[in-house]
Design an enzyme around this catalytic site. Structure first.
Site, PDB file in Angstrom:
ATOM      1  N   ASP A 174       0.841  -1.197   0.000  1.00 37.78           N
ATOM      2  CA  ASP A 174       0.000   0.000   0.000  1.00 37.78           C
ATOM      3  C   ASP A 174       0.880   1.253   0.000  1.00 37.78           C
ATOM      4  O   ASP A 174       1.698   1.430  -0.897  1.00 37.78           O
ATOM      5  CB  ASP A 174      -0.951  -0.077   1.202  1.00 37.78           C
ATOM      6  N   ARG A 175       0.773   2.139   0.987  1.00 43.32           N
ATOM      7  CA  ARG A 175       1.605   3.344   1.020  1.00 43.32           C
ATOM      8  C   ARG A 175       3.085   2.976   1.028  1.00 43.32           C
ATOM      9  O   ARG A 175       3.911   3.623   0.384  1.00 43.32           O
ATOM     10  CB  ARG A 175       1.297   4.204   2.250  1.00 43.32           C
ATOM     11  N   HIS A 232     -11.152   8.303  -0.213  1.00 46.18           N
ATOM     12  CA  HIS A 232     -10.193   8.856   0.730  1.00 46.18           C
ATOM     13  C   HIS A 232      -9.029   9.531   0.011  1.00 46.18           C
ATOM     14  O   HIS A 232      -8.436  10.478   0.546  1.00 46.18           O
ATOM     15  CB  HIS A 232      -9.675   7.770   1.663  1.00 46.18           C
ATOM     16  N   TYR A 276      -0.749  11.427   2.017  1.00 45.28           N
ATOM     17  CA  TYR A 276      -1.680  11.279   0.887  1.00 45.28           C
ATOM     18  C   TYR A 276      -1.711  12.531   0.014  1.00 45.28           C
ATOM     19  O   TYR A 276      -1.800  12.435  -1.216  1.00 45.28           O
ATOM     20  CB  TYR A 276      -3.086  10.966   1.404  1.00 45.28           C
ATOM     21  N   HIS A 308      -6.945  -7.068   0.755  1.00 44.89           N
ATOM     22  CA  HIS A 308      -5.903  -6.051   0.656  1.00 44.89           C
ATOM     23  C   HIS A 308      -4.800  -6.284   1.677  1.00 44.89           C
ATOM     24  O   HIS A 308      -3.616  -6.098   1.379  1.00 44.89           O
ATOM     25  CB  HIS A 308      -6.534  -4.671   0.865  1.00 44.89           C
TER      26      HIS A 308
END
Length: 291
Positions: free
Chosen positions: A100-101, A145, A205, A265
């Site tokens: 992910d990030r 988001h 983000y 995920h």
């Protein structure tokens, strides 16, 4: 905390230190967590790999128990943190896996520091430039988001702070195929950490709606590609959002092993044995450096 891992605070810049768990001996691999999590997401995979590798699991800047500066959350800066961390621990070359990030940070490390990274794995993410291109129409609602936290400073932070557990808990619930993979104590740790890091998470983000796009575009324009063996594990988001994940990743990586997986995920927690096996397979491909 991980059992049998040593915890350290390692300075990576003059004013930022990262919280990191380290264990094992052998060739090093750094594991980077995603949102809304901390290094704890790697607890099963890290224990597996530590039997024959040096495993390094930091909290990214802005997350968990690492420092949370007010700004500078470009993936280029966060990538430099990871290179500095590894060097401080004695490793000039290392394998790198991100979720992910953390996968976006890992991707940037691979592009900015190609002679440092021996192998690269990215779990359930697209490169930033491709991610924004893939989001369109009503199907983009799944990524609401991303748009919320792309807004100017102030509003996103205020809205999320109004109901942080509902916000962060939403993703822990929605993105998990097997809820038992994130037990109550770990869920509480994730929510506590995220609640205490709202400004820095939003800043991370927000960077991906600005400076990170610029950096990716510059690499694409220059024809820069990942030079090391790359493994990508992804859910079948392409079927839902209408893109060809293999084609997108192949444009960035010449030596690519891409797999569409049935896990949720949070695959490092739902299917840790399978993820660890994929990482071990990656580490056998075209070794370039030794620590």
């Amino acid at each position: 905390m991980f059992n049998e891992f040593d915890y350290k605070r390692v300075p990576v810049t003059d004013d930022v230190s990262l919280n990191v768990a380290v264990a094992g001996t052998g060739t090093p691999i750094v594991l980077l967590h995603g949102f809304p999590q901390t290094h704890l997401m790697w607890r099963h995979v890290a224990a597996d790999l530590a039997s024959d590798h040096t495993v390094i699991c930091p909290d990214l800047r802005g997350y968990g128990d690492s420092d949370k500066p007010a700004d500078d959350y470009s993936k280029r800066t966060m990538a430099a943190d990871i290179v500095s961390l590894a060097r401080a621990l004695g490793h000039d070359h290392f394998a790198l896996a991100g979720h992910d990030r953390g996968a976006l940070v890992a991707f940037r490390v691979g592009l900015d520091h190609p002679d440092t990274i021996t192998h690269l794995a990215c779990l359930d993410v697209l490169p930033t430039l491709d991610m924004w291109d893939a989001m369109h129409g009503v199907t983009a609602a799944v990524g609401f988001h991303l748009y919320l936290m792309a807004q100017p400073q102030g509003l996103p932070e205020q809205l999320i702070a109004g109901a942080p557990d509902a916000f962060f808990g939403h993703f822990l619930d929605l993105w998990t195929n097997d809820p038992s993979a994130i037990p109550a104590d770990v869920r509480t740790a994730y929510l506590d950490a995220s609640r205490n890091a709202i400004p820095s998470i939003v800043a991370d983000y927000r960077a991906s709606a600005g400076i990170d796009i610029e950096h990716d575009q510059a690499d694409r324009d220059a024809g820069n590609r990942l030079q090391m063996p790359v493994t990508v594990l992804q859910q079948d988001w392409g079927a839902a959002l209408g893109y060809d994940a293999v084609a997108l990743w192949s444009a960035w990586a010449a030596d690519l092993d891409h797999a569409t997986v049935p896990y949720g995920h949070f695959m490092a927690e739902e299917a840790p044995a399978e993820v660890a096996k994929a990482l071990r397979t990656l580490l056998t491909r075209g070794v370039q450096h030794k620590s």
